[in-house]
Design a protein around this motif. Structure first.
Motif, mmCIF file in Angstrom:
data_model
loop_
_atom_site.group_PDB
_atom_site.id
_atom_site.type_symbol
_atom_site.label_atom_id
_atom_site.label_comp_id
_atom_site.label_asym_id
_atom_site.label_seq_id
_atom_site.Cartn_x
_atom_site.Cartn_y
_atom_site.Cartn_z
ATOM 1 N N ASP A 117 69.696 44.594 31.289
ATOM 2 C CA ASP A 117 70.746 43.837 30.612
ATOM 3 C C ASP A 117 70.128 42.890 29.586
ATOM 4 O O ASP A 117 69.506 41.890 29.947
ATOM 5 C CB ASP A 117 71.576 43.057 31.637
ATOM 6 N N HIS A 118 70.330 43.222 28.323
ATOM 7 C CA HIS A 118 69.779 42.409 27.238
ATOM 8 C C HIS A 118 70.717 41.286 26.821
ATOM 9 O O HIS A 118 70.336 40.473 25.992
ATOM 10 C CB HIS A 118 69.457 43.291 26.022
ATOM 11 N N TYR A 119 71.922 41.266 27.366
ATOM 12 C CA TYR A 119 72.852 40.182 27.036
ATOM 13 C C TYR A 119 72.791 39.075 28.082
ATOM 14 O O TYR A 119 72.463 37.944 27.776
ATOM 15 C CB TYR A 119 74.288 40.705 26.883
ATOM 16 N N TRP A 120 73.085 39.417 29.331
ATOM 17 C CA TRP A 120 73.100 38.401 30.386
ATOM 18 C C TRP A 120 71.695 38.074 30.878
ATOM 19 O O TRP A 120 71.455 36.978 31.387
ATOM 20 C CB TRP A 120 73.982 38.848 31.550
ATOM 21 N N GLY A 121 70.754 38.989 30.745
ATOM 22 C CA GLY A 121 69.392 38.786 31.233
ATOM 23 C C GLY A 121 68.371 38.905 30.124
ATOM 24 O O GLY A 121 68.696 38.890 28.941
ATOM 25 N N ARG A 122 67.090 39.047 30.538
ATOM 26 C CA ARG A 122 66.012 39.112 29.550
ATOM 27 C C ARG A 122 65.766 40.509 29.016
ATOM 28 O O ARG A 122 65.102 40.677 28.000
ATOM 29 C CB ARG A 122 64.732 38.506 30.104
ATOM 30 N N GLY A 123 66.293 41.530 29.699
ATOM 31 C CA GLY A 123 66.161 42.899 29.219
ATOM 32 C C GLY A 123 64.770 43.466 29.375
ATOM 33 O O GLY A 123 63.836 42.784 29.808
ATOM 34 N N SER A 124 64.630 44.717 29.019
ATOM 35 C CA SER A 124 63.367 45.440 29.232
ATOM 36 C C SER A 124 62.235 44.923 28.358
ATOM 37 O O SER A 124 61.064 45.032 28.716
ATOM 38 C CB SER A 124 63.567 46.935 28.990
ATOM 39 N N THR A 125 62.561 44.332 27.226
ATOM 40 C CA THR A 125 61.522 43.826 26.325
ATOM 41 C C THR A 125 61.208 42.354 26.569
ATOM 42 O O THR A 125 60.268 41.821 25.984
ATOM 43 C CB THR A 125 61.965 43.986 24.855
ATOM 44 N N GLY A 126 62.017 41.695 27.403
ATOM 45 C CA GLY A 126 61.827 40.268 27.637
ATOM 46 C C GLY A 126 62.404 39.404 26.535
ATOM 47 O O GLY A 126 62.237 38.185 26.543
ATOM 48 N N THR A 127 63.095 40.024 25.589
ATOM 49 C CA THR A 127 63.646 39.270 24.463
ATOM 50 C C THR A 127 65.171 39.230 24.470
ATOM 51 O O THR A 127 65.785 38.898 23.457
ATOM 52 C CB THR A 127 63.165 39.886 23.124
ATOM 53 N N GLY A 128 65.769 39.555 25.621
ATOM 54 C CA GLY A 128 67.229 39.528 25.722
ATOM 55 C C GLY A 128 67.769 38.121 25.565
ATOM 56 O O GLY A 128 67.026 37.140 25.585
ATOM 57 N N LYS A 129 69.085 38.017 25.434
ATOM 58 C CA LYS A 129 69.733 36.718 25.218
ATOM 59 C C LYS A 129 69.677 35.795 26.431
ATOM 60 O O LYS A 129 69.799 34.589 26.288
ATOM 61 C CB LYS A 129 71.195 36.919 24.816
ATOM 62 N N ASN A 130 69.574 36.380 27.653
ATOM 63 C CA ASN A 130 69.539 35.575 28.874
ATOM 64 C C ASN A 130 70.735 34.619 28.967
ATOM 65 O O ASN A 130 70.600 33.454 29.313
ATOM 66 C CB ASN A 130 68.219 34.788 28.968
ATOM 67 N N MET A 131 71.909 35.120 28.651
ATOM 68 C CA MET A 131 73.088 34.256 28.658
ATOM 69 C C MET A 131 73.387 33.677 30.040
ATOM 70 O O MET A 131 73.802 32.523 30.133
ATOM 71 C CB MET A 131 74.303 35.015 28.126
ATOM 72 N N LEU A 132 73.154 34.434 31.121
ATOM 73 C CA LEU A 132 73.395 33.864 32.447
ATOM 74 C C LEU A 132 72.439 32.716 32.709
ATOM 75 O O LEU A 132 72.853 31.652 33.182
ATOM 76 C CB LEU A 132 73.281 34.928 33.544
#
Length: 149
Positions: A117-132
């Motif tokens: 999850d690249h929106y709520w979390g950091r995603g596979s690349t570690g560059t997600g939005k981390n909204m949670l």
């Protein structure tokens, strides 16, 4: 220091997961988890909302909320962050034992450690939005202010 969280069973930070079994009241109803509340709000005003609220687990609520057999509310993309903010705030406001855990993180960064999850979390690349994680940190600041009032 950064605190990474994901699973609801992780001690002590599993309570940061929307799947953690910390019920709260909102909109005149009792919600078993913040996942139940969040997923149900995608269909506010329909019978599907109640199906999700009554789901026996957070995972089942998530599955029901991710179905596209029912149309999402038209404003979902615009309101989804506010819905999550409300769910997270009410969960931590109404459950003192986890409010203490959240407040004990001080100024540490909170990151949902998911590769999917690249929106709520950091995603596979570690560059997600981390909204949670960002919502949790904002909630922590808000609750710290409430505790001082």
């Amino acid at each position: 220091m950064t605190i990474y969280f994901y699973g609801a069973d992780e001690i002590p930070h599993g309570c940061f997961s929307n799947f953690s079994a910390h019920a709260f009241s909102a909109d005149g109803l009792r919600w078993p988890t913040s996942e139940h509340y969040f997923q149900a709000q995608k269909f506010a005003g329909t019978a599907h909302t109640e199906r999700i609220r009554r789901a026996p687990s957070a995972m089942q609520a998530a599955v029901l909320g991710r179905t596209r057999s029912y149309p999402l509310r038209r404003d979902w993309e615009r309101v989804k962050d506010d819905v999550m903010r409300r769910a997270v705030y009410e969960k931590f406001m109404q459950n003192q034992e986890i409010r203490v855990i959240l407040l004990s993180t001080g100024q540490q960064e909170l990151v949902e450690d998911t590769t999917t999850d690249h929106y709520w979390g950091r995603g596979s690349t570690g560059t997600g939005k981390n909204m949670l994680g960002r919502i949790l940190m904002r909630t922590r600041t808000r609750l710290a202010g409430d505790d001082k009032a």
